[in-house]
Scaffold this active site. Structure first.
Site, PDB file in Angstrom:
ATOM      1  N   ASP A   1       1.049  -1.259  -0.032  1.00  0.00           N
ATOM      2  CA  ASP A   1      -0.143   0.039   0.192  1.00  0.00           C
ATOM      3  C   ASP A   1       0.883   1.399  -0.010  1.00  0.00           C
ATOM      4  OD1 ASP A   1      -2.188   2.183   0.489  1.00  0.00           O
ATOM      5  OD2 ASP A   1      -2.637   1.697   2.198  1.00  0.00           O
TER       6      ASP A   1
ATOM      7  N   ASP B   1      -2.089   5.236  -5.460  1.00  0.00           N
ATOM      8  CA  ASP B   1      -1.690   4.636  -4.667  1.00  0.00           C
ATOM      9  C   ASP B   1      -2.473   3.181  -5.389  1.00  0.00           C
ATOM     10  OD1 ASP B   1      -3.125   3.335  -1.671  1.00  0.00           O
ATOM     11  OD2 ASP B   1      -4.790   5.079  -1.928  1.00  0.00           O
TER      12      ASP B   1
END
Length: 444
Positions: A95, A319
């Site tokens: 992440d 992201d």
């Protein structure tokens, strides 16, 4: 802060000296597990915005496999590591939109009824050690209260509480532990100390539902000092890269997360754009979008729609922990209109799948005839993903637009992992730039 960063860098000395004798960078496999037969229940959900976070010399390199989580109904990419002494195998979501490395932990001793690998068993490791509440490293994580040492006792551990945008939280002890990584060469790389959150209280849809794909935690790769990329990065040029390969392929291909820069001519083929810093959200990798085009025609979107304002609102984040792409409402509506106009000539509409605004029947229609989307970025580079990066098959021969609107006044845009597939992305924190290329993924 500086002393804490120095401590964390020293913790990885054993890893670096080992790798320098064997390979010039760390390469970790990224695992992408394929979507279930009904992916829309997961992929249309805002809960997959896992990482929209809580609050405000000669370079060497290090690579690890990254795997897609689609076969479990998840849109995430995962990294394997082994934590503790003896090592316990665990799976983490990769992440770039959060900093903390954390794992679901268990304090049980016998754990006879617990499935292997469902949590990290801290008491089963001889090298597990929580940071003390007075340790300078404790100031690097958000805590449950302003005073980290308000708990009685001389041995009060550092307590953390980390929240995500949908209210999901992980809380427990900020700790350090010996860590073993499975690298692409097959030789394990051992880290003497990894600073991570040992989560005894994990709640919320992003972290407990099926979208989490059976993972035991998150590998935060953000810009903050406690992220996995930052803890290793100082000895590897503060650079990491990855390719997220096409989730629709079967069996799912393996791509890699690389800490550092390998010696390759792929670097010369990268296009670059500047990484912007938002002081109110320093975790995120912001990029500047100047305009958007459909089939080569620039859409009339005001430049202010893409801007990051003085209040820290707006802007666009890259992201890996978010699946879909989220764009400002005004830009999204213009894209939607342009797509409908283009598709009207070549495809028949399909009943919209819940959660998607545009779906088409692609029987007899190749993806090459779907509308082409491109983004002009700050610095002159152009990001032009193929249609498979923003159309997703929700049922047999039905493709839906995998982009969602976001209110420009209260949120920010996100280029999610589906839109990133098939590109090599290089995050160069020292030069504050993002490199990207359609070339190089096959070389990993």
């Amino acid at each position: 802060m500086v002393s804490s960063l120095s401590q964390l860098s020293f913790f990885f000395f054993f890893l670096f000296t080992t790798l320098c004798n064997s390979q010039p960078y760390l390469q970790l496999p990224l695992l992408h597990i394929h979507p279930s037969p009904t992916p829309t229940q997961a992929l249309s959900s805002d809960s997959l915005r896992l990482s929209l976070l809580h609050s405000r010399r000669r370079r060497r390199s290090a690579a690890s496999p990254v795997v897609s989580g689609a076969s479990t109904g998840s849109g995430q990419y995962f990294v394997h590591l082994r934590l503790g002494s003896p090592p316990q195998p665990l799976l983490l979501v990769a992440d770039t939109g959060s900093d903390l490395v954390w794992l679901r932990c268990s304090a049980c001793k016998s754990c006879s009824r617990r499935l292997p690998g469902s949590a990290f068993l801290a008491r089963h490791s001889s090298t597990f050690s929580p940071f003390h509440c007075y340790d300078s490293a404790c100031s690097l994580v958000p805590g449950p209260d302003p005073n980290p040492c308000n708990h009685t006792g001389l041995h009060s551990p550092c307590r953390y509480s980390y929240s995500y945008s949908d209210g999901s939280t992980t809380a427990g002890f900020f700790s350090r532990e010996a860590t073993t990584l499975n690298t692409s060469s097959g030789a394990p790389a051992k880290l003497s100390d990894l600073a991570f959150g040992c989560g005894f209280d994990v709640s919320g849809p992003s972290l407990t539902g099926p979208n989490f794909g059976g993972a035991q935690g998150v590998m935060g790769l953000g810009r903050g000092p406690i992220s996995f990329a930052s803890q290793l990065g100082r000895r590897f040029g503060n650079t990491f890269s990855y390719c997220l390969l096409d989730y629709t392929l079967s069996p799912p291909p393996t791509s890699y997360l690389r800490i550092g820069v390998p010696k390759s001519d792929v670097v010369s083929k990268l296009s670059y754009t500047r990484l912007l810093l938002n002081p109110l959200s320093p975790t995120f990798y912001y990029i500047g979008i100047k305009s958007v085009s459909v089939n080569g025609v620039k859409l009339p979107v005001r430049s202010s729609v893409w801007a990051l304002d003085k209040n820290g609102d707006g802007g666009t984040v890259i992201d890996s922990g978010t699946t879909l792409t989220f764009l400002p409402e005004q830009a999204y509506r213009l894209i939607l209109t342009a797509f409908k106009r283009s598709l009207k000539q070549v495809a028949s509409p399909a009943e919209p799948t819940p959660g998607f605004d545009l779906c088409v029947n692609v029987s007899g229609l190749g993806r090459a005839r779907l509308p082409r989307l491109s983004f002009a970025l700050v610095g002159g580079s152009v990001f032009a993903p193929p249609p498979r990066n923003y159309f997703i098959e929700t049922m047999d021969r039905v493709e839906c637009l995998a982009i969602q609107p976001v209110d420009s006044g209260s949120g920010f845009s996100v280029i999610g992992n589906l839109m990133q597939q098939g590109f090599l992305f290089e995050f160069d924190k020292d030069r504050s730039r993002l490199g990207f290329s359609r070339h190089g993924c096959a070389l990993q």
